[in-house]
Design a protein around this motif. Structure first.
Motif, PDB file in Angstrom:
ATOM      1  N   THR A  50     -37.604  12.510   0.164  1.00  0.00           N
ATOM      2  CA  THR A  50     -37.472  12.644   1.492  1.00  0.00           C
ATOM      3  C   THR A  50     -36.884  11.478   1.923  1.00  0.00           C
ATOM      4  OG1 THR A  50     -38.951  12.626   3.422  1.00  0.00           O
ATOM      5  CG2 THR A  50     -39.692  11.484   1.419  1.00  0.00           C
ATOM      6  N   ARG A  61     -33.618   8.292   9.304  1.00  0.00           N
ATOM      7  CA  ARG A  61     -33.498   9.237  10.199  1.00  0.00           C
ATOM      8  C   ARG A  61     -33.061   8.587  11.751  1.00  0.00           C
ATOM      9  NH1 ARG A  61     -35.389  14.330   8.711  1.00  0.00           N
ATOM     10  NH2 ARG A  61     -36.678  14.243   6.514  1.00  0.00           N
ATOM     11  N   GLU A 102     -27.730  12.066  13.561  1.00  0.00           N
ATOM     12  CA  GLU A 102     -26.936  13.134  13.584  1.00  0.00           C
ATOM     13  C   GLU A 102     -27.018  13.906  12.314  1.00  0.00           C
ATOM     14  OE1 GLU A 102     -24.064   9.687  12.453  1.00  0.00           O
ATOM     15  OE2 GLU A 102     -26.158  10.146  13.175  1.00  0.00           O
ATOM     16  N   VAL A 103     -27.315  13.216  11.174  1.00  0.00           N
ATOM     17  CA  VAL A 103     -27.276  13.874   9.663  1.00  0.00           C
ATOM     18  C   VAL A 103     -28.559  14.740   9.590  1.00  0.00           C
ATOM     19  CG1 VAL A 103     -27.475  13.261   7.416  1.00  0.00           C
ATOM     20  CG2 VAL A 103     -26.242  11.802   8.954  1.00  0.00           C
ATOM     21  N   ASP A 104     -27.828  15.988   8.901  1.00  0.00           N
ATOM     22  CA  ASP A 104     -28.933  16.967   8.576  1.00  0.00           C
ATOM     23  C   ASP A 104     -29.381  16.717   7.067  1.00  0.00           C
ATOM     24  OD1 ASP A 104     -30.374  19.261   7.961  1.00  0.00           O
ATOM     25  OD2 ASP A 104     -28.733  20.738   8.270  1.00  0.00           O
ATOM     26  N   PHE A 105     -30.340  16.178   6.975  1.00  0.00           N
ATOM     27  CA  PHE A 105     -30.947  15.823   5.647  1.00  0.00           C
ATOM     28  C   PHE A 105     -31.338  17.026   4.726  1.00  0.00           C
ATOM     29  CE2 PHE A 105     -31.238  12.126   8.283  1.00  0.00           C
ATOM     30  CZ  PHE A 105     -30.576  11.151   7.473  1.00  0.00           C
ATOM     31  N   ALA A 106     -31.688  17.788   5.315  1.00  0.00           N
ATOM     32  CA  ALA A 106     -31.986  19.014   4.758  1.00  0.00           C
ATOM     33  C   ALA A 106     -30.975  19.677   3.773  1.00  0.00           C
ATOM     34  CB  ALA A 106     -32.375  20.304   5.428  1.00  0.00           C
ATOM     35  N   GLU A 107     -29.910  19.141   3.799  1.00  0.00           N
ATOM     36  CA  GLU A 107     -28.618  19.692   2.749  1.00  0.00           C
ATOM     37  C   GLU A 107     -28.329  18.574   1.793  1.00  0.00           C
ATOM     38  OE1 GLU A 107     -25.353  20.938   5.402  1.00  0.00           O
ATOM     39  OE2 GLU A 107     -26.351  22.647   6.289  1.00  0.00           O
ATOM     40  N   THR A 108     -28.917  17.589   1.824  1.00  0.00           N
ATOM     41  CA  THR A 108     -28.596  16.391   0.894  1.00  0.00           C
ATOM     42  C   THR A 108     -29.844  16.264  -0.128  1.00  0.00           C
ATOM     43  OG1 THR A 108     -29.539  14.846   2.483  1.00  0.00           O
ATOM     44  CG2 THR A 108     -27.179  15.262   2.545  1.00  0.00           C
TER      45      THR A 108
END
Length: 275
Positions: free
Chosen positions: A121, A127, A132-138
């Motif tokens: 996480t 965050r 602006e970053v979508d952390f769900a994809e990393t």
């Protein structure tokens, strides 16, 4: 090269040591008396290679070598597993493959306890820094850092500075548990950079000369293992892997590279063993 077309793979003779929850590459070694311990990640584990450099060092030196490496392992792999750390601490000498700064929990994200290359996480601090970053994809640390670097180089340098400080603190924490005689192994395609500020190259991520100097102590030797052009040209020759894992195999050192690593380590181990 041997491509295994079914779900099979090289037999790593998996084993455990004591109460450790981790599974290591076997066959299991006798922990009584003197032995050498080798800590590291996938390269030290020797994925897809019949005789990785820990076993080659054992054959050349005649000293028992316990391969304590883990797939995707960084310092947290050991610091969260006291039984495994105890095995390393009781060794006569330890060899530590230098990890990248992304492979350990830090102020910006936490990593998986066993596969330290994977993110569990991001923290609120990260965050807020990169809304602006979508952390769900990393899902992997290296991928995350590449995304952050591409998003904003200036803000990314805040992350870099934090990761470097964290690397130094975590490495010191790990090394204090190890025997006084130890070898730090730089395994990469090039020598340590003067300054590491970007995601590039295939060496330990965001680790540079100054950081390595800071963790070098009396009784510690630095060995740099840079594969020769001839060894690199052999690619996956003599590697064993399922056909579905060919891409991963091409990213890891082959048998010829492991032989060169062992050849670099043996003199340093011999020097320290005489003391």
């Amino acid at each position: 090269m041997l491509l295994l077309t079914d779900a099979g793979s090289l037999d790593y003779a998996p084993c455990r040591y004591g109460a450790s929850k981790a599974v290591f590459r076997g066959p299991a070694r006798d922990l009584s008396g003197n032995y050498l311990a080798m800590l590291g990640g996938t390269q030290t584990f020797g994925k897809y290679v019949q005789d990785p450099y820990p076993s080659l060092v054992e054959k050349v030196t005649g000293q028992r070598v316990v391969n304590l490496a883990g797939l995707g392992a960084g310092p947290d792999f050991y610091l969260d597993d006291l039984p495994a750390l105890r095995v390393a601490a009781e060794a006569r000498l330890a060899v530590v493959q230098l990890p990248g700064a992304e492979t350990m929990s830090n102020p910006f994200y936490t990593v998986h306890g066993r596969r330290n290359d994977r993110i569990l996480t991001p923290t609120q601090r990260l965050r807020t820094l990169f809304p602006e970053v979508d952390f769900a994809e990393t899902l992997f640390a290296r991928h995350l850092l590449t995304v952050l670097q591409d998003a904003d180089h200036g803000r990314f340098q805040t992350v870099v500075a934090g990761l470097k400080r964290n690397w130094l603190a975590t490495m010191r924490q790990l090394l204090v548990h190890l025997p006084l005689r130890r070898v730090l192994l730089w395994l990469a395609d090039a020598m340590p950079p003067k300054q590491a500020t970007a995601i590039d190259g295939s060496g330990p991520l965001l680790v540079d000369e100054a950081m390595i100097v800071e963790v070098l102590q009396p009784g510690t030797r630095l060995v740099t293992a840079i594969p020769s052009a001839a060894a690199r040209a052999l690619g996956v020759t003599d590697m064993l892997f399922p056909e579905t894992e060919a891409v991963q195999a091409h990213c890891l050192p082959g048998a010829a590279v492991h032989a060169e690593i062992a050849a670099r380590l043996v003199p340093a181990i011999a020097e320290l063993s005489e003391k």
